[in-house]
Design an enzyme around this catalytic site. Structure first.
Site, PDB file in Angstrom:
ATOM      1  N   GLU A  89       0.769  -1.204  -0.078  1.00 14.29           N
ATOM      2  CA  GLU A  89       0.170  -0.316  -0.179  1.00 14.29           C
ATOM      3  C   GLU A  89       1.058   1.403  -0.245  1.00 14.29           C
ATOM      4  O   GLU A  89       0.747   2.256   0.524  1.00 14.29           O
ATOM      5  CB  GLU A  89      -0.641   0.120   1.153  1.00 14.29           C
ATOM      6  N   ASN A 112       2.073  -4.228  -3.447  1.00 15.29           N
ATOM      7  CA  ASN A 112       0.708  -5.027  -2.652  1.00 15.29           C
ATOM      8  C   ASN A 112      -0.074  -4.212  -2.346  1.00 15.29           C
ATOM      9  O   ASN A 112       0.523  -3.659  -1.559  1.00 15.29           O
ATOM     10  CB  ASN A 112       1.457  -6.394  -1.694  1.00 15.29           C
ATOM     11  N   HIS A 153      -9.791  -7.080  -0.390  1.00  9.39           N
ATOM     12  CA  HIS A 153     -10.775  -7.212   0.656  1.00  9.39           C
ATOM     13  C   HIS A 153     -12.175  -6.661   0.242  1.00  9.39           C
ATOM     14  O   HIS A 153     -12.334  -5.545   0.152  1.00  9.39           O
ATOM     15  CB  HIS A 153     -10.462  -5.964   1.533  1.00  9.39           C
ATOM     16  N   GLU A 209      -4.923 -11.578  -0.454  1.00 10.88           N
ATOM     17  CA  GLU A 209      -5.785 -11.873   0.812  1.00 10.88           C
ATOM     18  C   GLU A 209      -7.048 -11.230   0.595  1.00 10.88           C
ATOM     19  O   GLU A 209      -7.356 -10.971   1.964  1.00 10.88           O
ATOM     20  CB  GLU A 209      -5.422 -10.060   1.079  1.00 10.88           C
ATOM     21  N   ASP A 214     -10.965 -11.826   1.286  1.00  9.31           N
ATOM     22  CA  ASP A 214     -12.557 -12.129   1.735  1.00  9.31           C
ATOM     23  C   ASP A 214     -13.372 -10.676   1.020  1.00  9.31           C
ATOM     24  O   ASP A 214     -13.378 -10.121   1.070  1.00  9.31           O
ATOM     25  CB  ASP A 214     -12.188 -11.797   2.974  1.00  9.31           C
TER      26      ASP A 214
HETATM   27  O1  G3I Z   1      -0.322  -9.791  18.829  1.00 10.38           O
HETATM   28  C1  G3I Z   1      -0.917  -8.691  19.900  1.00 10.38           C
HETATM   29  C2  G3I Z   1      -1.024  -9.575  21.008  1.00 10.38           C
HETATM   30  O2  G3I Z   1      -0.049 -10.370  21.389  1.00 10.38           O
HETATM   31  C3  G3I Z   1      -2.076  -7.731  21.893  1.00 10.38           C
HETATM   32  O3  G3I Z   1      -2.111  -8.665  23.040  1.00 10.38           O
HETATM   33  C4  G3I Z   1      -3.227  -7.541  21.050  1.00 10.38           C
HETATM   34  C5  G3I Z   1      -3.519  -6.357  21.377  1.00 10.38           C
HETATM   35  O4  G3I Z   1      -2.706  -5.853  21.198  1.00 10.38           O
HETATM   36  O5  G3I Z   1      -2.443  -7.087  19.532  1.00 10.38           O
HETATM   37  C6  G3I Z   1      -2.012  -8.388  18.853  1.00 10.38           C
HETATM   38  O6  G3I Z   1      -1.120  -7.899  17.394  1.00 10.38           O
HETATM   39  C7  G3I Z   1      -2.241  -6.929  17.040  1.00 10.38           C
HETATM   40  C8  G3I Z   1      -2.127  -8.233  15.328  1.00 10.38           C
HETATM   41  O7  G3I Z   1      -2.956  -8.200  14.775  1.00 10.38           O
HETATM   42  C9  G3I Z   1      -2.622  -9.797  16.139  1.00 10.38           C
HETATM   43  O8  G3I Z   1      -3.573 -10.065  16.165  1.00 10.38           O
HETATM   44  C10 G3I Z   1      -1.783  -6.229  16.602  1.00 10.38           C
HETATM   45  O9  G3I Z   1      -2.608  -5.658  17.495  1.00 10.38           O
HETATM   46  C11 G3I Z   1      -2.943  -5.375  15.679  1.00 10.38           C
HETATM   47  O10 G3I Z   1      -2.758  -3.973  15.506  1.00 10.38           O
HETATM   48  C12 G3I Z   1      -2.732  -6.441  14.248  1.00 10.38           C
HETATM   49  O11 G3I Z   1      -3.679  -6.299  12.958  1.00 10.38           O
HETATM   50  C13 G3I Z   1      -3.590  -6.644  12.039  1.00 10.38           C
HETATM   51  C14 G3I Z   1      -3.178  -5.028  10.737  1.00 10.38           C
HETATM   52  O12 G3I Z   1      -2.488  -5.931   9.731  1.00 10.38           O
HETATM   53  C15 G3I Z   1      -2.677  -4.694  11.674  1.00 10.38           C
HETATM   54  O13 G3I Z   1      -1.109  -5.056  11.042  1.00 10.38           O
HETATM   55  C16 G3I Z   1      -4.378  -7.782  11.477  1.00 10.38           C
HETATM   56  O14 G3I Z   1      -4.118  -8.844  12.230  1.00 10.38           O
HETATM   57  C17 G3I Z   1      -4.431  -7.879   9.851  1.00 10.38           C
HETATM   58  O15 G3I Z   1      -5.673  -8.972   9.274  1.00 10.38           O
HETATM   59  C18 G3I Z   1      -4.387  -6.611   9.288  1.00 10.38           C
HETATM   60  O16 G3I Z   1      -3.690  -7.235   8.012  1.00 10.38           O
HETATM   61  C19 G3I Z   1      -3.212  -6.035   6.885  1.00 10.38           C
HETATM   62  C20 G3I Z   1      -2.338  -6.289   5.775  1.00 10.38           C
HETATM   63  O17 G3I Z   1      -1.890  -6.768   6.369  1.00 10.38           O
HETATM   64  C21 G3I Z   1      -2.686  -5.134   4.482  1.00 10.38           C
HETATM   65  N1  G3I Z   1      -3.744  -4.818   3.861  1.00 10.38           N
HETATM   66  C22 G3I Z   1      -5.063  -4.853   4.410  1.00 10.38           C
HETATM   67  C23 G3I Z   1      -4.399  -5.835   6.150  1.00 10.38           C
HETATM   68  C24 G3I Z   1      -6.015  -5.280   6.786  1.00 10.38           C
HETATM   69  O18 G3I Z   1      -6.012  -4.159   7.548  1.00 10.38           O
END
Ligand code: G3I
Length: 417
Positions: free
Chosen positions: A236, A271, A307, A336, A338
């Site tokens: 992005e 991507n 998405h 990605e 969904d």
């Molecule tokens: O692993 C920590 C955990 O230890 C902690 O307790 C918890 C509470 O803060 O956070 C957990 O980390 C989270 C992680 O997901 C794992 O679940 C992060 O806060 C959270 O920000 C992260 O969100 C991810 C997001 O990207 C930001 O990186 C989403 O799962 C993931 O689906 C999303 O994916 C993105 C792609 O990378 C790029 N394209 C869009 C897509 C959807 O937004």
């Protein structure tokens, strides 16, 4: 438009007869399945009357007769038996395609069907801790041939402090993939989001940030050299953000060159989201990657995140976008996917979701340069959608109890299963 109008009229007439034949598509190309029957631009031919309004034959032969994968969708009702995924039951519930002229429906997990078509079907692992759930691991490793760490390879996870790298979690993801014969998609090396606080708060100079990004890419790609088949090098990137603002757009060229140096065998992708069909952002991505190619930057493909809600871009636009990327010598990967629906999901919406998964995969299969079809998760249990879109969810091929949904069978139908 006129052709489409008569198609709609024909569709309506035929719908009264045998809906399976409703979906009209040319040359093996799946017709767009309107996510909203009769909606806007005459894509109404998606008058798939899900949910058994009694006028559907529910006869798999119908489905097979047209050989049009979209019809797979029409016959979707066989998803009534939500067999547990990854088990032979899921495959076993497949009706034989006897009498269909398309030969018996193929059996076996998604990955086996996809392999026959030279395509990898992928899904993310949320984090390595998810793999401790035996059913989660069984479905992921059993049905999919490609794995993307959804979070474990991002900056905040692998580079928590200046000069400090943590590979425990992504190493577990990669080990799981290797033990299940899955390829790995690395995600991601430079993104506007999920950067660690130390990086975004310390007042580094431009040159210092160039050094830090270089060190990160060399270290991370080097660590997984020979184990990661594809990298989302820049994610992005056209949205501006940290790297663009602090280094300038040239960080993109640098990132690809450094990733290639660190692992010349890995395929490198730009991507993005909103670049799937045709239009402003897709054109901007097209112009970006064409420029990279013209400057001799090592890039091998473009990731189309996908998405979607129930109104995805028209499939023919996605096909046209894939074709123009192909003309640049680039792969186009669905990275990605969904398809979010209102929750609790209605049978009607789940059927429309099925049509979209079916159509998108069929479009990928029909494209010369699409060899990767990956979803962002696989079970509704760990999907990011509900936290990002309140009131929506159920976006993936398996439900929260790992039961296969119509979308799963839509994918199977596109693959000949
Ligand atoms: O692993 C920590 C955990 O230890 C902690 O307790 C918890 C509470 O803060 O956070 C957990 O980390 C989270 C992680 O997901 C794992 O679940 C992060 O806060 C959270 O920000 C992260 O969100 C991810 C997001 O990207 C930001 O990186 C989403 O799962 C993931 O689906 C999303 O994916 C993105 C792609 O990378 C790029 N394209 C869009 C897509 C959807 O937004």
């Amino acid at each position: 438009m006129r052709r489409r109008l008569c198609a709609v009229v024909v569709a309506a007439v035929l719908a009264a007869a045998a809906p399976a034949a409703v979906i009209i598509g040319g040359g093996g190309q799946p017709a767009e399945a309107s996510s909203t029957p009769g909606a806007n631009d005459g894509r109404g031919q998606g008058v798939v009357t899900p949910g058994g309004s009694g006028n559907t034959t529910n006869d798999p032969a119908d489905e097979a007769a047209s050989g049009d994968p979209m019809n797979g969708a029409a016959g979707g009702r066989r998803t009534a038996s939500p067999a547990r995924a990854g088990t032979s039951a899921a495959a076993a519930t497949q009706p034989s395609g006897g009498g269909s002229g398309r030969g018996p429906a193929l059996t076996g997990p998604l990955r086996a069907l996809a392999a026959r078509r030279g395509v990898s079907v992928g899904a993310t692992v949320l984090t390595s801790s998810s793999l401790t759930d035996a059913q989660y691991a069984a479905v992921l490793g059993g049905e999919y041939s490609m794995l993307t760490p959804e979070n474990d390879m991002k900056w905040s996870a692998v580079h928590p402090q200046p000069g400090v790298y943590g590979f425990v979690a992504p190493d577990l993801d990669v080990a799981f993939a290797q033990s299940h014969g899955m390829a790995v998609r690395g995600h991601n090396l430079a993104w506007w989001a999920d950067n660690p606080t130390w990086l975004t708060t310390i007042p580094y100079t431009r040159d210092q940030l160039i050094g830090i990004l270089h060190d990160h890419i060399q270290t991370v790609v080097g660590h997984f050299r020979g184990k990661v088949a594809q990298w989302d090098v820049v994610n992005e990137g056209l949205s501006g953000g940290f790297w663009w603002d602090r280094i300038g757009p040239e960080y993109i060229d640098m990132a690809f060159r450094w990733a290639h140096e660190a692992d010349p065998a890995a395929k490198l992708f730009y991507n993005d989201a909103g670049d799937e069909g045709l239009g402003g952002h897709s054109d901007a991505v097209y112009n970006l990657v064409r420029g990279l190619k013209q400057r001799g930057v090592p890039i091998h493909g473009v990731g189309l995140e996908s998405h979607f809600d129930l109104n995805p871009p028209p499939l023919h636009d996605i096909a046209a976008n894939m074709a123009r990327l192909n003309a640049l010598g680039l792969e186009s990967a669905i990275t990605e996917v969904d398809v979010r629906v209102r929750v609790p999901p209605s049978a009607f919406d789940l059927e429309r979701q099925r049509v979209i998964y079916n159509g998108l995969l069929a479009t990928c299969l029909a494209a010369a340069n699409c060899k990767t079809f990956a979803s962002w998760g696989f079970t509704d249990k760990t999907s990011w959608v509900p936290s990002a879109y309140p009131g929506y969810g159920a976006a993936l091929p398996f439900d929260a109890q790992y039961a296969a949904k119509p979308a799963y069978y839509g994918m199977r139908a596109a693959l000949g299963g």
